[in-house]
Design a protein around this motif. Structure first.
Motif, mmCIF file in Angstrom:
data_model
loop_
_atom_site.group_PDB
_atom_site.id
_atom_site.type_symbol
_atom_site.label_atom_id
_atom_site.label_comp_id
_atom_site.label_asym_id
_atom_site.label_seq_id
_atom_site.Cartn_x
_atom_site.Cartn_y
_atom_site.Cartn_z
ATOM 1 N N LEU A 1 0.818 -1.211 0.000
ATOM 2 C CA LEU A 1 0.000 0.000 0.000
ATOM 3 C C LEU A 1 0.856 1.267 0.000
ATOM 4 O O LEU A 1 0.388 2.346 -0.396
ATOM 5 C CB LEU A 1 -0.919 -0.004 1.225
ATOM 6 C CG LEU A 1 -1.935 1.134 1.380
ATOM 7 C CD1 LEU A 1 -2.867 1.190 0.175
ATOM 8 C CD2 LEU A 1 -2.722 0.967 2.672
ATOM 9 N N LEU B 1 -7.616 5.388 -5.957
ATOM 10 C CA LEU B 1 -7.382 4.130 -5.255
ATOM 11 C C LEU B 1 -8.267 3.037 -5.836
ATOM 12 O O LEU B 1 -9.493 3.153 -5.861
ATOM 13 C CB LEU B 1 -7.680 4.301 -3.759
ATOM 14 C CG LEU B 1 -7.529 3.043 -2.895
ATOM 15 C CD1 LEU B 1 -6.102 2.519 -2.928
ATOM 16 C CD2 LEU B 1 -7.964 3.328 -1.455
ATOM 17 N N LEU C 1 -6.655 -3.105 -3.666
ATOM 18 C CA LEU C 1 -6.383 -3.018 -2.231
ATOM 19 C C LEU C 1 -6.899 -4.255 -1.513
ATOM 20 O O LEU C 1 -6.196 -4.830 -0.665
ATOM 21 C CB LEU C 1 -7.048 -1.758 -1.660
ATOM 22 C CG LEU C 1 -6.921 -1.550 -0.144
ATOM 23 C CD1 LEU C 1 -5.468 -1.386 0.244
ATOM 24 C CD2 LEU C 1 -7.735 -0.344 0.306
#
Length: 504
Positions: free
Chosen positions: A73, A219, A224
């Motif tokens: 990340l 994002l 993720l």
């Protein structure tokens, strides 16, 4: 002020490279102390919180898990969030995590609070470690990076050994320093890293600068999810090996397999995204891939002895945690002294020769460990371990520098995240592998329980032999990693920094 130390941030404002460098080294040192200092405190935590060994080890397990899943990340965060703000947030989270852990009531029901503090600290360290490298890569030229990363080796190399030794010293007894009595409570372990990180946090708004170019990157939630859950399950499976064994379907095999599936989906998605969450294409650069693989093997070779040696010293030689930590301190000091020197040598002779010499020293220094016995003098072990760490110091930072220098600076965030992720995963794998192999050999060769009553002396001797067989195999595996690394290193291009500057 020396103009060579001056640089301009992304806003065109002048700043001191040395000041920023010292700040991030100071803060990262506090993070590494939090990562490694609890090893010698596990028995104390078991007693204080009235928990068993497997529960107490969660303090380390959950730290490694949270730390590992945060590293990928970092590439997104470093690109999206300003450098100064990201450091301030990371330092604040680390300070909060340390405080929660240190202030947790010593009761069984409050153990979850202790773990929350550890996870928060791990999240911060998971960002700080790769972020330190990204900042260095953006502040210094290719020729200067080796020296700068070599200085960071002072922190990365010495922190893991100083942590357990410092904890052992604190827990040994009360100490009087400058007229102040330092308690031997487990809470005292967190005082030094907390003070250090608070100092770094206070100084950050004034010293830290925005040195990493930012852009508004969206994002990708799916990336993720695949990254965090995939790496989390994969690392969880390997951390469970030591307690549950390789055949446990629920706790070991299932998490590893499911984690691998999610990671495969993650990789495929990154290759299709126009702006990837983590740019896997960095591995298409041959030099980056070869040096990263070699670095992974150096890391695994280092853990091949470093992880098992304290257990050997305590279980076979009967040393206290403090004394076993002191036995390894010479190696930590060697790492700290040689890492900056390795940066200078990198600039003079190039990476290939340096790495071949370093890996040869690691391999030669590991051979005696394969033949350790229960009567091997402790001072001999100290010298042998220091020799191995000399080899590690000559290879680790130069390999990192060469890997990063193989790519354009604008790719440094993704390259650093990928490099650190691979090292974190390989560390978890080798810890699980060596622990399980050693334990399996000990169990297989252990004497019959009935012998303990019939002939206690013979039972003790055979148990010791079984333990030594397990340790020797673990050390032999560590040797094999060094040998394979030596072979892979032959394919590294021996370019000097000035040549790389011209190529770019």
């Amino acid at each position: 002020m020396n103009t060579k130390n001056q640089a301009s941030d992304i806003h065109g404002k002048s700043y001191s490279r040395i000041s920023v460098m010292l700040l991030i080294l100071l803060a990262t040192f506090a993070g590494i102390l939090m990562q490694t200092s609890l090893g010698t405190a596990i028995p104390t935590l078991m007693k204080e919180f009235d928990i068993n060994l497997s529960t107490a080890q969660q303090a380390t397990t959950w730290f490694l898990l949270a730390n590992g899943v945060m590293i990928p990340l970092t590439a997104y965060l470093a690109t999206r969030v300003s450098t100064r703000l990201l450091h301030i947030i990371a330092y604040a989270i680390l300070a909060l995590g340390i405080s929660i852990t240190a202030l947790t009531p010593a009761t069984n029901s409050a153990w979850f609070m202790f773990l929350i503090g550890r996870v928060l600290a791990a999240i911060a360290v998971g960002v700080m470690m790769p972020l330190m490298q990204i900042v260095i890569l953006n502040m210094f030229s290719i020729k200067q990076r080796a020296t700068a990363l070599g200085l960071s080796g002072l922190v990365i190399g010495m922190g893991p050994a100083i942590g357990p030794t410092l904890s052992g010293w604190i827990l040994d007894q009360n100490h009087v320093i400058f007229g102040l009595t330092i308690s031997n409570s487990w809470r005292t372990i967190f005082i030094i890293p907390l003070i250090v990180i608070i100092i770094a946090l206070v100084l950050s708004p004034f010293i830290m600068k925005d040195v990493i170019p930012n852009k508004k990157v969206k994002l990708d939630i799916l990336s993720l999810f695949y990254s965090v859950i995939g790496f989390g399950l994969f690392l969880l499976g390997f951390t469970n090996v030591a307690t549950d064994g390789w055949t446990d379907v629920l706790n070991v095999i299932s998490p590893i397999v499911l984690g691998m599936v999610l990671l495969a989906v993650f990789v495929l998605r990154q290759l299709k995204l126009e702006v990837p969450f983590l740019d896997i294409k960095v591995f298409k650069v041959k030099e980056f891939t070869i040096t990263t693989i070699t670095l992974i093997l150096v890391t695994m070779a280092m853990y091949g002895v470093e992880m098992m040696l304290p257990t050997y010293l305590q279980n076979v030689h009967g040393l206290t945690p403090l004394n076993s930590g002191l036995t390894l301190l010479g190696g930590a000091l060697m790492m700290g002294i040689i890492s900056p020197v390795a940066g200078v040598l990198y600039n003079k002779v190039g990476v290939k020769r340096l790495v071949l010499v370093g890996l040869s020293i690691i391999a030669i220094g590991t051979v005696p460990f394969v033949f350790l016995s229960e009567s091997t003098p402790t001072h001999i072990i100290t010298v042998m371990y220091a020799v191995r760490m000399l080899g590690v110091a000559l290879t680790m930072m130069p390999l990192t520098t060469r890997a990063m220098s193989a790519l354009p600076t604008e790719m440094s965030t993704h390259a650093t995240a990928a490099n650190n992720t691979m090292r974190q995963v390989s560390s978890s794998i080798v810890v699980a592998l060596l622990t399980s192999v050693t334990q399996n050999i000990m169990n297989t060769n252990a004497p019959n329980a009935a012998l303990k009553t019939l002939d206690p002396i013979k039972y003790g001797a055979q148990s010791l032999t079984a333990s030594m067989d397990g340790f020797r195999v673990a050390f032999a595996i560590g040797l094999s990693f060094a040998v394979v690394g030596l072979i892979i290193a032959l394919f590294i291009t021996n370019q000097k920094p000035e040549t790389l500057e011209k190529d770019k």
